[in-house]
Every structure is written in structure tokens, then in C-alpha cells.
Scaffold this active site. Structure first.
Site, PDB file in Angstrom:
ATOM      1  CB  CYS A 135     -22.612 -42.000  46.065  1.00  0.00           C
ATOM      2  SG  CYS A 135     -23.590 -41.806  47.561  1.00  0.00           S
ATOM      3  CB  CYS A 138     -21.234 -42.743  49.527  1.00  0.00           C
ATOM      4  SG  CYS A 138     -22.816 -43.172  48.809  1.00  0.00           S
ATOM      5  CG  ASP A 139     -17.610 -41.950  47.869  1.00  0.00           C
ATOM      6  OD1 ASP A 139     -17.559 -42.695  48.868  1.00  0.00           O
ATOM      7  OD2 ASP A 139     -17.819 -42.371  46.721  1.00  0.00           O
TER       8      ASP A 139
END
Ligand code: NAP
Length: 306
Positions: A135, A138-139
Site C-alpha cells: 500500500c 499507507c507506507d
């Protein structure tokens, strides 16, 4: 378990499930939405959704999902945090057994979407969360000014690679063929981005690192030659597998594990419907998931009025 029998349970609260809930709740049906994780599904991973009609500037996936959730709640849909384990039919009523409780319903809409596939290479398991991710939204920010790689050649891989250039010093896109299957507009953006380097006709052989990812070993498909790439992040985007483990014994699935549906989006079991990425379909977009959610309302109504 309560003894109450609800009209509809929607399992999965991504765009498809939320839309099914909006339509059904607005139609005054008593509806539960069962979601094991966070409302929004894979839409949460979309930083800028550019092709969803009505948003010429694009929209963030989570903002769209939050609005859909609010709309479903406004019409009276009840949200339950639980993880469906199996579905059984008893005397014409479905019993959905989840981790925490069980629910009795007249109809079921499965909208559980899919999960990303792992590469399955040596070293991967140990480095998940230590450089390996699925992701970018997200990261991605963890990799500011560091070199990273993305593996895959579909829409997800190219989206992720382009998004990650905001943070990374350079982004290597590793793809097993020399052509991408991603949409041409993404390919154009990829090829004109100076931070992106293409590593084509190549596969990841293994990933190496002790406390965190340090390098990737890459094999050229044509001649088997091996090289190494020093990167701190590897984002895997090599496809998805449907979340149908809990219903595989009850419903007919295709060879990829997706639920086979008819023209009404009804599965092989009357009263159980499937919408969005989890069903056999040619196109997987937020817009088509939303279309499924709206479309299934007619099938539900027909079944419930019998
Ligand atoms: P996908 O289209 O199935 O692409 C997966 C990619 O991974 C392919 O390029 C495939 O290579 C490669 N691959 C598969 N297994 C591999 C392996 N073991 N090793 C190396 N490479 C491997 O998956 P996706 O990109 O996640 O997209 C899923 C669906 O969501 C699609 O329908 C897509 O259109 C949709 N989507 C749409 C958008 C958008 O419209 N903006 C964004 C994201 C996703 P080959 O090409 O050689 O098979």
C-alpha cells in the site's frame, strides 16, 4: 446471536457493499453491513481517484468512502464490526457465523473484495512491514529520499510507482514482460517521470535484509542473468485474489476463486448475491463496484418480495 431475522446482510463495506446498503436502506429494508476491518475497502488505498464521475479534480478514496458510509447510515443501515466465517441456509433463512456473533438474514450480499497477492519469494515473509508493502498510500511516506522498487505491470503497479515519486529519491519498476497491461495514460505518465526507471523482462528472485530490506535480487527472464538492486522499499502490485474463503463451500466460484453470478448478480445459491471485485467480472473499478451495488437492489427486492 440475536433471534431477529434481518432482511439483508451486506458482507464487506467497500464501495460495492456501501452502495448496495444505500439503495437497500433507502428502500426501507432492514439491513446490516458486516465489515471485519475499516469501512472503505480498497478505495482507502487510492490517493487520488481521477476517473470517478463527478470529481473533475479527482477525489481521495477515503473521503469518497466516508461519504458513502454517512449516506448508508443516514438511510438506516446498521454497521457491525465482525469477520464472516461461513454461511448456512436453514429453513429458508441464512445464518452468517462470524468471529464474535451470528446473524440471521433473508438475503446476503457478498462484497468482500480481494486481497493483494504476495510474490512468494525467499526473504519476503521476514521483511513484511520492514520495507515490503502492498500500500503506497499507507507506507509511501516512510521512504522519503530513499530508492524503492515497485513490482508489477498493471494499473495498481503504475499508480503506486507514480504516487511514490513524491517521496522516494528514485523508483524502479520491475515487470516480468516488456509491455505493461496498465492503461495507456498511466504508461505515458510513467515513461515521462524522471524519477522512474524501468526494469523490464525481469522478475524478483529474492529479497535480502536483516532488520529491514536492503536489496533485491533480480533475474532477467530472457537469459537468466542475475543482478542486485539496493532499495529500502519494495511495493508489490502483482494482482489480487478474491476474499471468498468463507463461502467457497456454498457457492460456485470460477478458476480464480471469484463468485459466479447471473444477470441479477445472484450467485449459484438463490438469495445470496455478489457485487464488486469479489465476483467474476471483466472490469474492476470503483465506478463498476458502485454500479453493481445499485444494480443488485433490484434482485434483492425481487427475492424478498417472493
Ligand atoms: P493486474 O491487472 O492483475 O496486474 C497484475 C500485474 O502483476 C501484471 O502486470 C502481471 O504481469 C504481474 N504479475 C502477476 N503475477 C506476477 C508474479 N508472480 N511475478 C511478477 N509479476 C507478476 O492487477 P492490478 O494492477 O492490481 O489491478 C487489478 C484490477 O484493478 C484491474 O482490473 C485493474 O484495472 C483495476 N485497477 C484499476 C485502476 C484504475 O483504473 N485507475 C487502478 C488500480 C487497479 P503480466 O502483465 O505479465 O500478467
Amino acid at each position: 446471536m440475536t433471534n431477529k431475522t434481518h432482511d439483508i446482510a451486506v458482507i464487506g463495506a467497500g464501495p460495492a457493499g456501501l452502495t448496495a446498503a444505500i439503495y437497500a436502506a433507502r428502500g426501507k429494508y432492514d439491513i446490516l453491513i458486516i465489515e471485519k476491518a475499516v469501512v472503505g475497502g480498497t478505495a482507502l488505498m487510492i490517493d487520488n481517484l481521477e476517473n470517478y464521475p463527478g470529481f473533475p479534480e479527482g477525489t481521495k478514496g477515503y473521503e469518497l468512502a466516508m461519504k458513502m458510509e454517512a449516506q448508508a447510515k443516514k438511510f438506516g443501515a446498521a454497521f457491525i464490526s465482525d469477520d464472516a466465517q461461513n454461511i448456512k441456509k436453514e429453513n429458508g433463512i441464512f445464518k452468517i457465523t462470524c468471529s464474535s456473533s451470528s446473524y440471521l438474514v433473508r438475503t446476503v450480499v457478498i462484497a468482500t473484495g480481494s486481497k493483494p497477492v504476495k510474490l512468494g519469494v525467499p526473504g519476503e515473509e521476514k521483511l513484511i512491514g520492514k520495507g515490503i508493502s502492498w500500500c503506497a498510500t499507507c507506507d509511501g511516506a516512510f521512504f522519503r529520499n530513499q530508492p524503492i522498487a515497485v513490482v508489477g505491470g498493471g494499473n495498481s503497479a503504475l499508480h503506486e510507482a507514480i504516487y511514490l515519486t513524491r517521496f522516494a529519491s528514485e523508483v524502479f519498476v520491475i515487470h516480468r514482460r516488456n509491455e505493461f497491461r496498465a492503461s495507456p495514460y498511466l504508461q505515458d505518465r510513467l515513461k515521462t517521470n524522471p524519477k522512474i526507471h524501468l526494469v523490464l523482462g525481469s522478475v524478483v528472485e529474492k529479497v535480502i535484509g536483516e532488520q529491514k530490506l536492503e536489496k533485491i535480487v533480480i533475474k532477467k527472464v530472457a537469459d537468466g542473468s542475475i543482478s542486485e538492486l539496493n532499495v529500502s522499499g519494495l511495493f508489490e502490485a502483482v494482482g489480487n485474489t478474491p476474499n471468498t474463503g468463507f463461502c467457497k463451500d456454498v457457492l460456485k466460484l470460477d478458476e480464480k476463486g471469484c463468485i459466479i453470478t447471473d444477470d441479477s448478480l445472484e450467485s449459484s445459491e438463490p438469495g445470496i448475491f455478489a457485487v464488486g471485485d469479489v465476483r467474476t467480472t471483466k472490469l474492476r473499478q470503483v465506478a463498476t463496484a458502485v454500479g453493481d451495488g445499485a444494480y443488485v437492489a433490484a434482485g434483492l427486492e425481487k427475492y424478498l418480495s417472493k
